[in-house]
Design a protein around this motif. Structure first.
Motif: not given
Length: 96
Positions: A3, A34, A36, A64, A66
């Motif tokens: 992240r 994954r 983010e 992902v 944002t």
């Protein structure tokens, strides 16, 4: 999962430079599944960081992103650029 919260270009540049100087990151990038990324503004250092992760992360299944503001999702040119970044993983999906 990795992240990443991006705050300023200086921090992003420092992180990218640090990763490049290390001998072992590529060794561990294949374990990423994954990723983010929060507060993405679309700056060149941020895009370079994405490029590096996607090109080196053979195990990435999804990333992902944002945006830090809603207008980024409306920027078709930037979205197209992100979607065309080369990927080491043939199954990597990019969500913005």
């Amino acid at each position: 999962m990795l992240r990443v919260i991006l705050r300023t270009d200086r921090i992003v540049e420092a992180v990218v430079e640090y990763i490049r100087t290390q001998e072992t990151p590529d060794r561990y990038l294949h374990q990423l599944r994954r990723v983010e990324i929060a507060d993405f503004s679309g700056s060149e250092p941020e895009i370079e960081h994405l490029r590096y992760l996607l090109a080196s992360g053979k195990g990435i299944e999804e990333m992902v992103i944002t945006p830090c503001h809603t207008s980024l999702s409306d920027d078709a040119r930037l979205m197209n650029r992100l979607m065309q970044l080369p990927r080491a993983s043939p199954t990597a999906l990019l969500f913005v």
